[in-house]
Design an enzyme around this catalytic site. Structure first.
Site, PDB file in Angstrom:
ATOM      1  N   ASP A   1      -0.197  30.292  14.880  1.00  0.00           N
ATOM      2  CA  ASP A   1      -0.428  31.561  15.202  1.00  0.00           C
ATOM      3  C   ASP A   1      -1.898  31.805  15.183  1.00  0.00           C
ATOM      4  O   ASP A   1      -2.480  31.343  14.211  1.00  0.00           O
ATOM      5  CB  ASP A   1       0.340  32.617  14.490  1.00  0.00           C
TER       6      ASP A   1
ATOM      7  N   ASP B   1      10.369  31.476  16.962  1.00  0.00           N
ATOM      8  CA  ASP B   1       9.950  31.146  15.359  1.00  0.00           C
ATOM      9  C   ASP B   1      10.230  32.506  14.541  1.00  0.00           C
ATOM     10  O   ASP B   1      10.202  33.703  15.258  1.00  0.00           O
ATOM     11  CB  ASP B   1       8.487  30.973  15.299  1.00  0.00           C
TER      12      ASP B   1
ATOM     13  N   CYS C   1      29.739  23.569   8.024  1.00  0.00           N
ATOM     14  CA  CYS C   1      28.403  23.024   8.300  1.00  0.00           C
ATOM     15  C   CYS C   1      28.486  21.657   7.862  1.00  0.00           C
ATOM     16  O   CYS C   1      29.010  21.269   6.698  1.00  0.00           O
ATOM     17  CB  CYS C   1      27.542  24.164   7.279  1.00  0.00           C
TER      18      CYS C   1
ATOM     19  N   CYS D   1      25.106  20.412   6.730  1.00  0.00           N
ATOM     20  CA  CYS D   1      23.830  20.136   6.040  1.00  0.00           C
ATOM     21  C   CYS D   1      24.069  19.535   4.667  1.00  0.00           C
ATOM     22  O   CYS D   1      25.196  19.431   4.140  1.00  0.00           O
ATOM     23  CB  CYS D   1      23.098  21.299   5.887  1.00  0.00           C
TER      24      CYS D   1
ATOM     25  N   CYS E   1      25.880  21.859   2.029  1.00  0.00           N
ATOM     26  CA  CYS E   1      27.139  21.950   2.161  1.00  0.00           C
ATOM     27  C   CYS E   1      28.019  20.841   1.920  1.00  0.00           C
ATOM     28  O   CYS E   1      29.067  20.789   1.510  1.00  0.00           O
ATOM     29  CB  CYS E   1      27.414  22.720   3.270  1.00  0.00           C
TER      30      CYS E   1
ATOM     31  N   HIS F   1      20.109  24.707   3.977  1.00  0.00           N
ATOM     32  CA  HIS F   1      21.058  25.339   4.766  1.00  0.00           C
ATOM     33  C   HIS F   1      20.916  26.183   5.818  1.00  0.00           C
ATOM     34  O   HIS F   1      21.139  25.845   6.998  1.00  0.00           O
ATOM     35  CB  HIS F   1      22.184  26.018   3.851  1.00  0.00           C
TER      36      HIS F   1
END
Length: 383
Positions: free
Chosen positions: A106, A279, A317, A319, A322, A348
């Site tokens: 940015d 984003d 989930c 991930c 998890c 997560h």
């Protein structure tokens, strides 16, 4: 009457980095890819925010494991500390932070807007005081491009003037016209053509101004187009309306990036309206505050109801967090103020966002995004 400014024509011959693979037959959602010098980015895509050369609380290896394709850095913060010259001496931001994917930087316009009590905006650029030590600094449109070229980002953003909400039409016209002139100067300063440069559409909450500004930026010619100045305090529906008004004014064969947005629902609604790139700090910031995303909505892991809960954050989930840790343990870590709390929560939340985008891409490929959108809302309980 259109107010196109009398600017030197800086249109350069360039090939769009965007390739369209599938257009939804139900809405403006589309599946494609953006080619950078670092590789191919599958879109629609969510980009984790790594403002100061790191996505807070996770490693680049964590990001790779969850299939992050591109992350953000910020010109303002890296310009102040540690300095773009130092980063350039290490071979650029990729090598400095050991990130092998693409990087978008940015320009710093939003940060200067956020620190407006420390900044003065003029035709020449932004004079501001460092939020670290109060030292006087200056960033012109040319400086913004030079710093980003030194950082070696794959996608650079033009310096823009972010417009507060609310703003009068006259205020909006003045700020938007300045952004156009700055965009022209950024394009003139863009010498490293393997680094893509995106223009940022402003225009406040006035649809006709956004359409006019889009046309002005297209006249200059960029590698992609961002929608800026949204998610600055306006109502959600107004944000969606402005997105819906702006996207059709942009060329269909170039990537469209909605800056600083947002919640999982915002991503779904942005894709529905034709946005390719997003984003937001929300998944990482929320993680550090104990607010976790699930397909049923957000939960606050600090709540007493999770004190002896053996289950994962989200039973569906996959991930790392998890698969390995209970809600009770994560609650304990948060209240004990352990650093591991931020790490596991961030893994997560980012996995949730990136997995959501993977599901969106698949739904568009199969031309059933409308059903995906309906199913997404039908699961929500905690919003």
């Amino acid at each position: 009457m259109k107010r196109h400014l009398q600017l030197k024509n800086t249109i350069m011959t360039n090939t769009s980095p965007f390739t369209l693979h599938k257009q939804s037959s139900e809405c403006a959602a589309r599946r494609g890819e953006v080619k950078t010098r670092q590789g191919i980015i599958q879109t629609p895509v969510f980009m984790p925010v790594g403002t100061q050369g790191t996505v807070k609380a996770v490693t680049p290896e964590n990001l790779q494991e969850m299939n992050a394709q591109i992350i953000l850095g910020n010109t303002y913060h890296l310009f102040i500390r540690p300095g773009h010259e130092l980063i350039e001496s290490f071979g650029g931001l990729h090598k400095f932070m050991n990130w092998k994917g693409s990087i978008l930087t940015d320009s710093g316009g939003f940060q200067i807007f956020s620190l407006k009590e420390l900044a003065t905006i003029t035709e020449e650029g932004a004079a501001f005081k460092s939020h670290l030590d109060g030292s006087k600094l200056f960033l012109s449109p040319e400086d913004a491009v030079h710093v980003q070229q030194s950082l070696g980002s794959d996608i650079m953003m033009c310096l823009d003037t972010c417009i507060p909400f609310p703003a009068t039409k006259d205020e909006t016209i003045k700020a938007t016209d300045l952004t156009t002139r700055w965009a022209n100067r950024c394009r003139m300063a863009h010498t490293k053509r393997d680094q893509l440069l995106f223009g940022i559409v402003q225009g406040g909450m006035y649809p006709e101004l956004r359409r006019e500004h889009a046309a002005a930026l297209i006249d200059i010619g960029f590698d992609g187009y961002a929608i800026g100045g949204l998610s600055v305090g306006e109502d959600k529906h107004l944000m969606y309306d402005m997105t819906e008004e702006t996207v059709p004014a942009l060329p269909k064969d170039y990537p469209v990036y909605l800056m600083g947005v947002g919640t999982p629902a915002d991503l779904v609604e942005g894709v529905y309206r034709g946005v390719d790139m997003f984003d937001c700090v929300m998944p990482t910031r929320n993680a550090r505050n104990g607010s976790l995303f699930t397909e049923k909505g957000k939960i606050s892991i600090k709540n007493a109801q999770y004190r002896d809960d053996h289950g994962p954050i989200d039973e569906n989930c996959t991930c790392y967090t998890c698969r390995n840790y209970s809600r009770a343990y994560l609650r304990h870590l948060f209240h004990a103020r352990e650093i591991l709390s931020s790490h596991l929560n961030t893994i997560h939340n980012l996995h949730f966002y990136l997995n959501l985008m993977a599901g969106i891409r698949k739904a568009i490929e199969e031309d059933n995004f409308a059903r995906f959108r309906k199913d997404f809302y039908s699961k929500l309980e905690n919003e």
